[in-house]
Design a protein around this motif. Structure first.
Motif: not given
Length: 243
Positions: A152-159, A171-182
């Motif tokens: 799952v690729i998340g984009v946008g600061d709102e997400m 935890l089974h699902q991989q995420f990539l936050v693009l252009g931001a971070e957690i």
């Protein structure tokens, strides 16, 4: 470290519990359904388990992506050398969900375009999930998880905050936050950003001076490829800081 104000934390936590329940229901449903009942675009993933599902890519990372003798610790920031990810590509049949807000900013549109261009070049299937309203942002993350994609690729600061709230329950699902971070990612959330980006969530701001001019097609594409290369080599739960 700056935290969300208490009232916001309580509201977000309560909403996350609702969304997490949705994730668990979706997981149970996926487990009970046979393969023949799956969405035609379903990935190779089985029912949710307690660790991220690693999908390996083709090719290898350059030795200067990270130090192979000292792999990064959880939540670490790595500074890979330019091009050290170029040899890595997603495997055949790779499938991603592109998670985005409605009415995206110019910067977010640039990130979305980068994902589409990369997917076209690599023959990757992209399934869009859009949070149409503020109230739907948490549930949209649960919807993205229910698609059972490879990433799952998340984009946008709102997400950022919705992903931070829901991802620990999947935890089974991989995420990539693009252009931001957690700020405190679990092992299944990787970020790819750069100086001029780095938003970390409401109340936390950015880890570098925000500069919209740095959100170029070239920079977004480079960060995306570096971040995906990390996840395809079992380097998750970290921040990939691109030059």
């Amino acid at each position: 470290m700056t935290r969300l104000v208490p009232r916001a934390s309580v509201v977000l936590a309560a909403a996350a519990l609702v969304a997490a329940g949705t994730v668990l229901v979706a997981g149970c449903s996926a487990q009970s359904d046979g393969a023949a009942d799956r969405d035609p675009g379903t990935s190779r993933h089985s029912a949710p388990v307690g660790v991220p599902t690693a999908v390996r890519g083709t090719g290898t990372l350059g030795s200067d992506f990270v130090d192979p003798e000292e792999p990064p610790a959880p939540e670490a920031t790595v500074n890979p050398a330019p091009g050290s990810w170029d040899d890595v590509a997603p495997p055949s049949g790779y499938r991603v969900v592109l998670l985005s807000p409605a009415d995206p900013s110019t910067e977010t549109e640039t990130l979305m375009d980068a994902v589409e261009s990369w997917a076209d070049a690599e023959d990757v299937t992209v399934v869009p999930v859009v949070a149409d309203t503020v109230d739907e942002r948490l549930s949209s993350v649960a919807t993205a998880i229910a698609k059972r994609s490879d990433l799952v690729i998340g984009v946008g600061d709102e997400m950022v905050d919705p992903i931070a709230a829901v991802s620990p329950s999947a935890l089974h699902q991989q995420f990539l936050v693009l252009g931001a971070e957690i700020a405190e990612p679990t092992s299944n959330v990787t970020a790819a950003d750069w100086t001029g980006a780095g938003f970390r969530g409401e109340g936390l701001g950015v880890s570098s001076h925000h500069d919209p001019s740095t959100f170029t097609d070239e920079r977004a594409g480079r960060a995306l490829r570096a971040g995906v290369a990390a996840t395809l080599n079992d380097l998750s739960g970290i921040v990939v800081w691109v030059p």
